[in-house]
Design a protein around this motif. Structure first.
Motif, PDB file in Angstrom:
ATOM      1  N   PRO A 191     -39.857  16.867  19.440  1.00  0.00           N
ATOM      2  CA  PRO A 191     -39.221  17.522  18.298  1.00  0.00           C
ATOM      3  C   PRO A 191     -38.847  16.553  17.176  1.00  0.00           C
ATOM      4  O   PRO A 191     -38.988  16.873  15.995  1.00  0.00           O
ATOM      5  N   THR A 201     -40.416  16.931  13.444  1.00  0.00           N
ATOM      6  CA  THR A 201     -39.543  17.167  12.295  1.00  0.00           C
ATOM      7  C   THR A 201     -39.572  15.995  11.322  1.00  0.00           C
ATOM      8  O   THR A 201     -39.437  16.187  10.121  1.00  0.00           O
ATOM      9  N   PHE A 230     -37.674  23.974  13.049  1.00  0.00           N
ATOM     10  CA  PHE A 230     -36.594  24.623  12.312  1.00  0.00           C
ATOM     11  C   PHE A 230     -35.246  24.640  13.019  1.00  0.00           C
ATOM     12  O   PHE A 230     -34.244  24.972  12.401  1.00  0.00           O
ATOM     13  N   VAL A 231     -35.214  24.281  14.301  1.00  0.00           N
ATOM     14  CA  VAL A 231     -33.956  24.369  15.041  1.00  0.00           C
ATOM     15  C   VAL A 231     -33.483  23.017  15.567  1.00  0.00           C
ATOM     16  O   VAL A 231     -32.292  22.701  15.490  1.00  0.00           O
ATOM     17  N   ALA A 232     -34.382  22.202  16.097  1.00  0.00           N
ATOM     18  CA  ALA A 232     -33.998  20.974  16.806  1.00  0.00           C
ATOM     19  C   ALA A 232     -33.114  20.059  15.972  1.00  0.00           C
ATOM     20  O   ALA A 232     -32.080  19.585  16.456  1.00  0.00           O
ATOM     21  N   GLN A 233     -33.493  19.798  14.739  1.00  0.00           N
ATOM     22  CA  GLN A 233     -32.704  18.897  13.899  1.00  0.00           C
ATOM     23  C   GLN A 233     -31.330  19.475  13.578  1.00  0.00           C
ATOM     24  O   GLN A 233     -30.374  18.732  13.402  1.00  0.00           O
ATOM     25  N   ARG A 234     -31.234  20.786  13.509  1.00  0.00           N
ATOM     26  CA  ARG A 234     -29.951  21.420  13.162  1.00  0.00           C
ATOM     27  C   ARG A 234     -28.963  21.407  14.321  1.00  0.00           C
ATOM     28  O   ARG A 234     -27.765  21.236  14.104  1.00  0.00           O
ATOM     29  N   VAL A 235     -29.468  21.617  15.543  1.00  0.00           N
ATOM     30  CA  VAL A 235     -28.546  21.669  16.680  1.00  0.00           C
ATOM     31  C   VAL A 235     -28.417  20.329  17.388  1.00  0.00           C
ATOM     32  O   VAL A 235     -27.468  20.118  18.130  1.00  0.00           O
ATOM     33  N   PHE A 240     -30.669  21.070  22.016  1.00  0.00           N
ATOM     34  CA  PHE A 240     -31.981  21.707  21.926  1.00  0.00           C
ATOM     35  C   PHE A 240     -32.724  21.595  23.250  1.00  0.00           C
ATOM     36  O   PHE A 240     -33.182  22.588  23.798  1.00  0.00           O
ATOM     37  N   ALA A 270     -39.789  26.345  16.759  1.00  0.00           N
ATOM     38  CA  ALA A 270     -38.399  26.061  17.139  1.00  0.00           C
ATOM     39  C   ALA A 270     -38.074  24.583  16.939  1.00  0.00           C
ATOM     40  O   ALA A 270     -36.992  24.237  16.457  1.00  0.00           O
ATOM     41  N   GLN A 271     -39.014  23.712  17.295  1.00  0.00           N
ATOM     42  CA  GLN A 271     -38.797  22.280  17.072  1.00  0.00           C
ATOM     43  C   GLN A 271     -38.586  21.991  15.590  1.00  0.00           C
ATOM     44  O   GLN A 271     -37.680  21.254  15.207  1.00  0.00           O
TER      45      GLN A 271
END
Length: 147
Positions: free
Chosen positions: A19, A23, A88-93, A98, A85-86
């Motif tokens: 991820p 990203t 759009f989500v991994a960096q945020r959570v 993640f 998901a990697q």
């Protein structure tokens, strides 16, 4: 068997690293979908190369293709969902929540897949130890994700 577990260990490490790689590529290129497409292309090229080198790359016959269940053909789409998901989500959570959620969801789902013998897996009953293990993983995710 120890070599197989070692291969899974390496895959787990790669699963934690990927991820961040994807990203970072998206940040550098300025477009997540372009980065995702490049990632999938590089993966496809890698599978093609390894298949050629190993001598295990073949074109299936029409009979072989028709014997595969419909859901076996959409595994790549599942991979796309993971890649999105990697991106759009991994960096945020964060990497730890993640991957904790990803792995725990996979283990809990796998317990059900094994128990019912779904998507080609042989039946392995979800006994008390497996259920407790799944529950402990859920508790672990809560500790990692909520801290």
């Amino acid at each position: 068997m120890i070599l197989l577990y070692g291969a899974v260990l390496i895959a787990g490490i790669a699963n934690a690293i990927q991820p961040g790689q994807t990203t970072q590529l998206a940040k550098s290129l300025g477009e997540p979908f372009t980065a995702g497409l490049i990632s999938m292309f590089v993966g496809t090229l890698g599978m093609f190369t390894i298949g050629l080198i190993s001598g295990h790359l073949t074109v299936p016959s029409a009979q072989q293709a028709s014997q595969a269940p419909w859901w076996a053909w959409i595994g790549g789409l599942v991979g796309v969902g993971l890649l999105i998901a990697q991106l759009f989500v991994a960096q945020r959570v964060g990497a730890a929540p993640f991957l904790a959620i990803l792995v725990t969801a996979g283990v809990v789902t796998s317990i059900a897949l094994d128990h019912f013998g779904l998507v080609g897996f042989e039946v392995h009953a979800a006994g008390p130890m497996r259920l407790v293990g799944g529950g402990l993983m859920i508790a672990g995710v809560m500790l990692v994700a909520l801290s």
